[in-house]
Design an enzyme around this catalytic site. Sequence first.
Site, short mmCIF file in Angstrom:
data_model
loop_
_atom_site.label_atom_id
_atom_site.label_comp_id
_atom_site.label_asym_id
_atom_site.label_seq_id
_atom_site.Cartn_x
_atom_site.Cartn_y
_atom_site.Cartn_z
N SER A 30 1.70 -4.27 -2.75
CA SER A 30 2.28 -5.46 -2.12
C SER A 30 1.69 -5.72 -0.73
O SER A 30 1.57 -6.86 -0.30
CB SER A 30 3.80 -5.29 -2.02
OG SER A 30 4.13 -4.11 -1.32
N THR A 31 1.27 -4.65 -0.03
CA THR A 31 0.63 -4.85 1.29
C THR A 31 -0.77 -5.44 1.10
O THR A 31 -1.17 -6.35 1.83
CB THR A 31 0.57 -3.51 2.06
OG1 THR A 31 1.84 -2.85 1.95
CG2 THR A 31 0.27 -3.75 3.52
N GLY A 95 -0.62 5.78 -5.17
CA GLY A 95 -0.46 5.73 -6.63
C GLY A 95 0.90 5.21 -7.06
O GLY A 95 1.21 5.17 -8.25
N GLY A 97 1.66 2.33 -7.25
CA GLY A 97 1.35 1.19 -8.13
C GLY A 97 0.48 1.60 -9.31
O GLY A 97 -0.04 0.74 -10.01
N GLU A 103 -8.54 3.41 -7.18
CA GLU A 103 -8.51 3.37 -5.71
C GLU A 103 -9.43 4.45 -5.14
O GLU A 103 -10.19 4.20 -4.20
CB GLU A 103 -7.08 3.55 -5.21
CG GLU A 103 -6.21 2.34 -5.52
CD GLU A 103 -4.73 2.53 -5.22
OE1 GLU A 103 -4.03 1.51 -5.14
OE2 GLU A 103 -4.27 3.66 -5.08
C1 5RP Z 1 -1.00 1.65 -5.53
C2 5RP Z 1 -0.96 2.25 -4.18
C3 5RP Z 1 -0.40 1.43 -3.08
O1 5RP Z 1 -1.35 1.36 -2.06
C4 5RP Z 1 0.85 2.06 -2.57
O2 5RP Z 1 1.74 2.24 -3.65
C5 5RP Z 1 1.52 1.19 -1.49
O3 5RP Z 1 2.00 0.04 -2.07
P1 5RP Z 1 2.78 -1.08 -1.26
O4 5RP Z 1 1.78 -1.72 -0.36
O5 5RP Z 1 3.29 -2.00 -2.33
O6 5RP Z 1 3.89 -0.41 -0.50
O7 5RP Z 1 -1.33 3.37 -3.95
O8 5RP Z 1 -1.43 2.54 -6.50
#
Ligand code: 5RP
Length: 219
Positions: A30-31, A95, A97, A103
């Site tokens: 989301s970021t 991870g 997400g 990544e």
């Molecule tokens: C996805 C990730 C994201 O960078 C991590 O989960 C942070 O996510 P968000 O920005 O939604 O808080 O590692 O695999």
Amino acid sequence: MTQDELKTLVGQAALHYVQPDSIIGVGTGSTVDKFIDALAASGIAIAGAVSSSLRSTERMKALGILVLEASEVESLGVYIDGADEIDHAGHMIKGGGAALTREKIVADLADSFVCIADESKLVEALGKFPVPVEVIPMAAAQVARRFAAMGGVATLRPGCVTDNSCHILDVTGLQIAEPLAFETEVNQWPGVVTVGVFARHRASVCLLGTAAGVKTLSF
Ligand code: 5RP
């Protein structure tokens, strides 16, 4: 400021690290979505982006950003991504997400890793957030037993199939005193695709969204 506003703030701040006409690496979450939106709105012309997930690829394509395959580039100046936790040395848990493997692959191509995160992600020691581990499905039960022997509890993430057709174990109860040693050990277990501790590929810089504005941590 809300957490969402802090994410928007650091997404915009990351534009400072984008060189016009360069190819950049783009993470997932989301970021990062905020960063992608800011990049598209900024008018900065880049030569393309290597994406770490189908999710980010779709978002970038929809906004007119050219997405390149990792195999089309030899290196990247910068990789921009979020984190679930980051410590004061730039080690991260990632991870949440489920995109950790891609990544790490894109981060490996990059000279520097710019982490964008709201202040809730900064920790003294990694491990409160369950550590995601991508596994080949056949190995999940044995990998879970190995974590149990370390004092961890590994739970299969329900309904989650990664972009690589694998599964995710989320592991709680771990003490990660030495992130690099932990990452190196777990990555050797048969069937582990990637462990979501980023120590070898730690952040070079973290843009941390705080109530007082964006704080830059350099490691
Ligand atoms: C996805 C990730 C994201 O960078 C991590 O989960 C942070 O996510 P968000 O920005 O939604 O808080 O590692 O695999």
